[in-house]
Design an enzyme around this catalytic site. Structure first.
Site, short mmCIF file in Angstrom:
data_model
loop_
_atom_site.label_atom_id
_atom_site.label_comp_id
_atom_site.label_asym_id
_atom_site.label_seq_id
_atom_site.Cartn_x
_atom_site.Cartn_y
_atom_site.Cartn_z
N VAL A 297 35.50 -59.73 18.64
CA VAL A 297 36.20 -60.76 19.40
C VAL A 297 36.98 -60.13 20.56
O VAL A 297 37.00 -60.66 21.67
CB VAL A 297 37.14 -61.58 18.50
CG1 VAL A 297 37.93 -62.59 19.33
CG2 VAL A 297 36.33 -62.31 17.43
N ASP A 298 37.60 -58.99 20.31
CA ASP A 298 38.28 -58.27 21.40
C ASP A 298 37.30 -57.89 22.49
O ASP A 298 37.58 -58.03 23.69
CB ASP A 298 38.95 -57.01 20.86
CG ASP A 298 40.34 -57.26 20.30
OD1 ASP A 298 40.99 -58.22 20.75
OD2 ASP A 298 40.78 -56.50 19.43
N VAL A 299 36.14 -57.38 22.09
CA VAL A 299 35.12 -56.96 23.07
C VAL A 299 34.65 -58.15 23.89
O VAL A 299 34.59 -58.08 25.13
CB VAL A 299 33.94 -56.28 22.35
CG1 VAL A 299 32.79 -56.03 23.33
CG2 VAL A 299 34.38 -54.96 21.72
N GLY B 223 37.30 -59.31 26.30
CA GLY B 223 37.33 -58.43 27.47
C GLY B 223 36.24 -58.77 28.46
O GLY B 223 36.45 -58.75 29.68
#
Length: 382
Positions: free
Chosen positions: A168-170, A173
């Protein structure tokens, strides 16, 4: 040759993964990225490990190349003034503080847009800047759980599982990077900047794609299928005589070819399996038949014969095996850089391949405040 985003200046107040991943991509594309931390360093990933190389975290190195680094104390009037001076000459500012933190610091979009009306202000938060959960912190693991991603990952036996990386972070981003470039492109016509409100929760829900769409259509709650596919059969892992591999049959023609190479052409004309909707309905009887046939040969045999017959398939590789894949070596997906503290470091390269303005790896992931003198020395802070 200059990068595609040469001349763009990014002020990066983010830390950990989503924001730094976004700004690293922009830096890879040629933008000047200035990473801002508190004195002493405030990016938590500098201490996340092991592994460390001479005290430098592999996690930090993974998302911070092609940046300069300064330290600014945002709790002081001088620090706030420093950011305002930098904003006046920047194209984009990226932050991932909790909702309303930038406003409390006197660095909200309304304030900064008065200093630089063309500024693109990208806010990355857990739940966004509106809604009842706007003030809650966001963590990838928790967002994976709340978004439904974990409920469809794993098996009935394993229970809900997270992705092997902070996906989810990737993805957040990447969305932030797309939004920033869209806002900069629009600014060419309007001359005006704008604010981007990017949330991990929104991103995770968008990543449900067909599974989310399936539920919206028939309101059948999807379950975890392990390595199988909700809408396509056979599209999963299979055991072979010496390991495991993936076979991803997407068309009836590919299924017919698979049955032929398995020596089971009768399955292709079986009225239970002769179309994908039927195979999805009857997966419980079909998959064991395919599995039995695949156990008769080793992975390398099935891989070769599948490639020869245009059947999508691939071995399940470890990270170590993947690193030595000649395809990735040919694509320059692994690079080396010299780091002033860690020495020679190895990094994953960029998947962006531009013909005229290629990605360049010009800067190592910086030490805390490495460029204070170079950057802050040219501003008169009042």
């Amino acid at each position: 040759m200059a990068g595609a985003l040469a001349g763009m200046k990014i002020l990066d107040l983010s830390r950990v993964l989503a924001g730094p991943y976004c700004t690293m991509i922009l830096g890879d594309l040629g933008a000047e990225v200035i990473k801002v931390e508190a004195p002493g360093g405030s990016d938590e990933t500098r201490k996340w490990g092991p592994p460390f190389q001479k005290g430098v975290s592999a996690y930090y190195l993974s998302v911070n190349r092609n940046k300069k680094a300064i330290t600014v104390d945002l709790k002081t009037a001088e620090g706030v003034a420093t950011i305002k001076n930098l904003v006046a000459e920047s194209d984009v500012i990226v932050s991932n503080f909790k909702t309303a933190t930038m406003e409390r610091l006197g660095l909200g979009y309304e304030t900064l847009s008065l200093i630089n009306p063309a500024i693109v202000f990208c806010s990355i938060t857990g739940f966004g800047e509106t809604g009842p959960n706007r003030h809650l912190p966001g963590y990838d693991f928790i967002i994976q759980a709340m978004s439904g991603l974990m409920s469809i990952t794993g098996t009935n036996e394993s229970g809900p599982q997270k992705s092997g990386v902070a996906i989810v972070d990737v993805l957040t981003g990447l969305y932030a990077c797309i939004g920033i470039q869209a806002a900069v492109l629009e600014r060419v016509h309007s001359g005006k900047g704008q604010k981007l409100d990017i949330s991990l929760y929104d991103t995770a829900v968008s990543a449900l794609v067909n599974i989310g769409s399936n539920y919206l259509m028939d309101e059948h709650i999807p379950t975890a299928l392990g390595n199988a596919h909700a809408n396509i059969v056979p599209y999963q892992t299979f055991r072979t005589a010496d390991g495991e591999m993936v076979i991803a049959v997407g068309t009836d023609q590919q299924f017919q070819a698979l049955c032929t190479v398995l020596g089971k052409p009768q399955y292709a004309v079986d009225e239970r399996y002769d179309s994908n909707p039927k195979r999805v309905k009857n997966r419980d009887s079909l998959v064991p038949l395919l599995q039995e046939a695949l156990l008769t040969q080793k992975t390398v045999y099935w891989q070769a014969i599948c490639i020869k017959n245009n059947i999508p398939a691939g071995p399940i590789q470890t990270i170590a095996e993947m690193i030595h894949d000649p395809q990735l070596q040919a694509r320059d997906m692994f690079i080396e850089q010299n780091h002033p503290t860690a020495g020679k470091i190895k990094l994953i390269g960029s998947p962006l391949k531009l013909s005229r303005t290629p990605v360049k790896m010009e800067r190592h992931p910086p030490n805390v405040g490495e460029h204070n003198e170079e950057i802050l020395g040219q501003y008169s802070i009042t």
